[in-house]
Design a protein around this motif. Structure first.
Motif, PDB file in Angstrom:
ATOM      1  N   ILE A  75       0.964  -1.503   0.105  1.00  0.00           N
ATOM      2  CA  ILE A  75      -0.005  -0.124  -0.008  1.00  0.00           C
ATOM      3  C   ILE A  75       1.035   1.310  -0.056  1.00  0.00           C
ATOM      4  CG2 ILE A  75      -1.479   1.200   1.376  1.00  0.00           C
ATOM      5  CD1 ILE A  75      -2.819  -1.425   2.123  1.00  0.00           C
ATOM      6  N   ASN A  76       2.097   1.189   0.858  1.00  0.00           N
ATOM      7  CA  ASN A  76       2.949   2.590   0.940  1.00  0.00           C
ATOM      8  C   ASN A  76       3.593   2.735  -0.657  1.00  0.00           C
ATOM      9  OD1 ASN A  76       2.170   2.930   3.367  1.00  0.00           O
ATOM     10  ND2 ASN A  76       4.193   1.736   4.285  1.00  0.00           N
ATOM     11  N   ALA A  77       3.938   1.363  -1.230  1.00  0.00           N
ATOM     12  CA  ALA A  77       4.594   1.658  -2.490  1.00  0.00           C
ATOM     13  C   ALA A  77       3.600   2.007  -3.595  1.00  0.00           C
ATOM     14  CB  ALA A  77       5.179   0.425  -2.782  1.00  0.00           C
ATOM     15  N   ILE A  78       2.296   1.946  -3.557  1.00  0.00           N
ATOM     16  CA  ILE A  78       1.292   2.234  -4.429  1.00  0.00           C
ATOM     17  C   ILE A  78       1.215   3.673  -4.011  1.00  0.00           C
ATOM     18  CG2 ILE A  78      -1.274   2.269  -4.804  1.00  0.00           C
ATOM     19  CD1 ILE A  78      -1.188  -0.710  -4.234  1.00  0.00           C
ATOM     20  N   GLY A  79       1.281   4.392  -2.672  1.00  0.00           N
ATOM     21  CA  GLY A  79       1.308   5.682  -2.594  1.00  0.00           C
ATOM     22  C   GLY A  79       2.186   6.346  -2.966  1.00  0.00           C
ATOM     23  N   LEU A  80       3.519   5.729  -2.832  1.00  0.00           N
ATOM     24  CA  LEU A  80       4.624   6.662  -3.450  1.00  0.00           C
ATOM     25  C   LEU A  80       4.628   6.657  -4.950  1.00  0.00           C
ATOM     26  CD1 LEU A  80       7.476   5.027  -1.186  1.00  0.00           C
ATOM     27  CD2 LEU A  80       6.860   7.646  -1.151  1.00  0.00           C
ATOM     28  N   ILE A  81       4.227   5.563  -5.767  1.00  0.00           N
ATOM     29  CA  ILE A  81       4.078   5.953  -7.124  1.00  0.00           C
ATOM     30  C   ILE A  81       3.091   6.839  -7.561  1.00  0.00           C
ATOM     31  CG2 ILE A  81       3.656   4.336  -9.072  1.00  0.00           C
ATOM     32  CD1 ILE A  81       4.668   2.062  -7.701  1.00  0.00           C
ATOM     33  N   VAL A  82       1.743   6.872  -6.759  1.00  0.00           N
ATOM     34  CA  VAL A  82       0.783   7.777  -7.159  1.00  0.00           C
ATOM     35  C   VAL A  82       1.427   9.310  -6.823  1.00  0.00           C
ATOM     36  CG1 VAL A  82      -1.355   8.671  -6.450  1.00  0.00           C
ATOM     37  CG2 VAL A  82      -1.166   6.305  -6.878  1.00  0.00           C
ATOM     38  N   LEU A  83       2.006   9.517  -5.693  1.00  0.00           N
ATOM     39  CA  LEU A  83       2.792  10.621  -5.456  1.00  0.00           C
ATOM     40  C   LEU A  83       3.755  10.907  -6.585  1.00  0.00           C
ATOM     41  CD1 LEU A  83       3.249  10.625  -1.474  1.00  0.00           C
ATOM     42  CD2 LEU A  83       1.557  12.069  -2.924  1.00  0.00           C
ATOM     43  N   LEU A  84       4.592  10.056  -6.945  1.00  0.00           N
ATOM     44  CA  LEU A  84       5.338  10.349  -8.060  1.00  0.00           C
ATOM     45  C   LEU A  84       4.825  10.775  -9.327  1.00  0.00           C
ATOM     46  CD1 LEU A  84       8.488  10.452  -8.733  1.00  0.00           C
ATOM     47  CD2 LEU A  84       8.214   8.079  -9.463  1.00  0.00           C
ATOM     48  N   ALA A 126       0.112   1.671 -13.525  1.00  0.00           N
ATOM     49  CA  ALA A 126       1.252   0.937 -12.905  1.00  0.00           C
ATOM     50  C   ALA A 126       0.597   0.473 -11.620  1.00  0.00           C
ATOM     51  CB  ALA A 126       2.549   1.526 -13.011  1.00  0.00           C
ATOM     52  N   THR A 127       0.058   1.664 -10.930  1.00  0.00           N
ATOM     53  CA  THR A 127      -0.415   1.171  -9.396  1.00  0.00           C
ATOM     54  C   THR A 127      -1.624   0.154  -9.359  1.00  0.00           C
ATOM     55  OG1 THR A 127      -1.911   3.436  -9.643  1.00  0.00           O
ATOM     56  CG2 THR A 127       0.423   3.450  -8.540  1.00  0.00           C
ATOM     57  N   LEU A 128      -2.356   0.434 -10.520  1.00  0.00           N
ATOM     58  CA  LEU A 128      -3.570  -0.605 -10.546  1.00  0.00           C
ATOM     59  C   LEU A 128      -3.010  -2.026 -10.696  1.00  0.00           C
ATOM     60  CD1 LEU A 128      -5.988   1.371 -12.884  1.00  0.00           C
ATOM     61  CD2 LEU A 128      -6.220   0.849 -10.473  1.00  0.00           C
ATOM     62  N   ILE A 129      -1.993  -2.121 -11.404  1.00  0.00           N
ATOM     63  CA  ILE A 129      -1.394  -3.440 -11.609  1.00  0.00           C
ATOM     64  C   ILE A 129      -0.780  -3.959 -10.125  1.00  0.00           C
ATOM     65  CG2 ILE A 129       0.209  -4.750 -13.045  1.00  0.00           C
ATOM     66  CD1 ILE A 129      -0.405  -3.062 -15.309  1.00  0.00           C
ATOM     67  N   ILE A 130      -0.175  -3.116  -9.653  1.00  0.00           N
ATOM     68  CA  ILE A 130       0.512  -3.221  -8.396  1.00  0.00           C
ATOM     69  C   ILE A 130      -0.370  -3.519  -7.442  1.00  0.00           C
ATOM     70  CG2 ILE A 130       2.088  -2.501  -6.592  1.00  0.00           C
ATOM     71  CD1 ILE A 130       3.686  -0.936  -8.869  1.00  0.00           C
ATOM     72  N   ALA A 131      -1.426  -2.808  -7.175  1.00  0.00           N
ATOM     73  CA  ALA A 131      -2.564  -3.182  -6.207  1.00  0.00           C
ATOM     74  C   ALA A 131      -3.132  -4.654  -6.679  1.00  0.00           C
ATOM     75  CB  ALA A 131      -3.424  -2.268  -6.481  1.00  0.00           C
ATOM     76  N   MET A 132      -3.489  -4.900  -7.719  1.00  0.00           N
ATOM     77  CA  MET A 132      -4.000  -6.357  -7.927  1.00  0.00           C
ATOM     78  C   MET A 132      -3.219  -7.262  -7.460  1.00  0.00           C
ATOM     79  SD  MET A 132      -6.369  -5.944 -11.454  1.00  0.00           S
ATOM     80  CE  MET A 132      -4.896  -5.297 -12.347  1.00  0.00           C
ATOM     81  N   GLY A 164      -0.398  -7.046  -5.277  1.00  0.00           N
ATOM     82  CA  GLY A 164      -0.097  -7.003  -3.817  1.00  0.00           C
ATOM     83  C   GLY A 164      -1.423  -7.821  -3.221  1.00  0.00           C
ATOM     84  N   PHE A 165      -2.691  -7.614  -3.867  1.00  0.00           N
ATOM     85  CA  PHE A 165      -3.767  -8.134  -3.212  1.00  0.00           C
ATOM     86  C   PHE A 165      -3.838  -9.911  -3.193  1.00  0.00           C
ATOM     87  CE2 PHE A 165      -8.412 -10.079  -3.653  1.00  0.00           C
ATOM     88  CZ  PHE A 165      -8.585  -9.925  -2.153  1.00  0.00           C
ATOM     89  N   VAL A 166      -3.484 -10.338  -4.504  1.00  0.00           N
ATOM     90  CA  VAL A 166      -3.400 -11.668  -4.668  1.00  0.00           C
ATOM     91  C   VAL A 166      -2.205 -12.182  -3.826  1.00  0.00           C
ATOM     92  CG1 VAL A 166      -3.012 -13.388  -6.470  1.00  0.00           C
ATOM     93  CG2 VAL A 166      -4.399 -11.596  -6.943  1.00  0.00           C
ATOM     94  N   SER A 167      -1.072 -11.640  -3.775  1.00  0.00           N
ATOM     95  CA  SER A 167      -0.045 -12.406  -3.222  1.00  0.00           C
ATOM     96  C   SER A 167      -0.492 -12.468  -1.758  1.00  0.00           C
ATOM     97  CB  SER A 167       1.239 -11.539  -3.370  1.00  0.00           C
ATOM     98  OG  SER A 167       1.239 -10.048  -3.055  1.00  0.00           O
ATOM     99  N   THR A 168      -1.144 -11.309  -1.280  1.00  0.00           N
ATOM    100  CA  THR A 168      -1.221 -11.451   0.417  1.00  0.00           C
ATOM    101  C   THR A 168      -2.181 -12.535   0.799  1.00  0.00           C
ATOM    102  OG1 THR A 168      -1.038  -9.128   0.510  1.00  0.00           O
ATOM    103  CG2 THR A 168      -2.370  -9.948   2.313  1.00  0.00           C
ATOM    104  N   ILE A 169      -3.225 -12.769  -0.344  1.00  0.00           N
ATOM    105  CA  ILE A 169      -4.227 -13.779   0.097  1.00  0.00           C
ATOM    106  C   ILE A 169      -3.543 -14.960  -0.271  1.00  0.00           C
ATOM    107  CG2 ILE A 169      -6.238 -14.819  -0.903  1.00  0.00           C
ATOM    108  CD1 ILE A 169      -6.718 -12.320   0.632  1.00  0.00           C
ATOM    109  N   ALA A 170      -2.438 -15.221  -1.002  1.00  0.00           N
ATOM    110  CA  ALA A 170      -1.938 -16.317  -1.402  1.00  0.00           C
ATOM    111  C   ALA A 170      -1.129 -16.777  -0.176  1.00  0.00           C
ATOM    112  CB  ALA A 170      -1.141 -16.452  -2.592  1.00  0.00           C
TER     113      ALA A 170
END
Length: 96
Positions: free
Chosen positions: A49-58, A70-76, A78-84
């Protein structure tokens, strides 16, 4: 003393960068010293989530829109990897 709106935006962005970077550092510390596996899973999710925030700020700072896609792809991912990872810890297997 008055500031131009662009100056205020730059100060706000720099403050947001600093706060988000500090939050990322704190999540790394939690990942490192987390006493339980659940703490480490939450730290990894927080780091995504913090990485997504940093990329959006950039993206806001540079004024481009490619970072938002790119943040949408990273968010998806990240969600899948956390669940896995959580399923692996709970059940010992990801796919049943």
């Amino acid at each position: 003393m008055s500031f131009a709106p662009a100056d205020l935006m730059n100060y706000a962005l720099m403050g947001a960068f600093a706060i988000t970077a500090l939050s990322q550092i704190m999540a790394v510390i939690r990942l490192w010293i987390g006493p339980s596996t659940a703490d480490r899973i939450l730290a990894l999710d927080t780091m995504v989530i913090n990485a997504i925030g940093l990329i959006v700020l950039l993206g806001i700072y540079q004024g481009t829109q490619i970072y938002f896609e790119a943040t949408l792809i990273i968010a998806m991912l990240g969600f899948v990897s956390t669940i896995a990872y959580a399923r692996f810890v709970l059940r010992g297997d990801i796919i049943e």
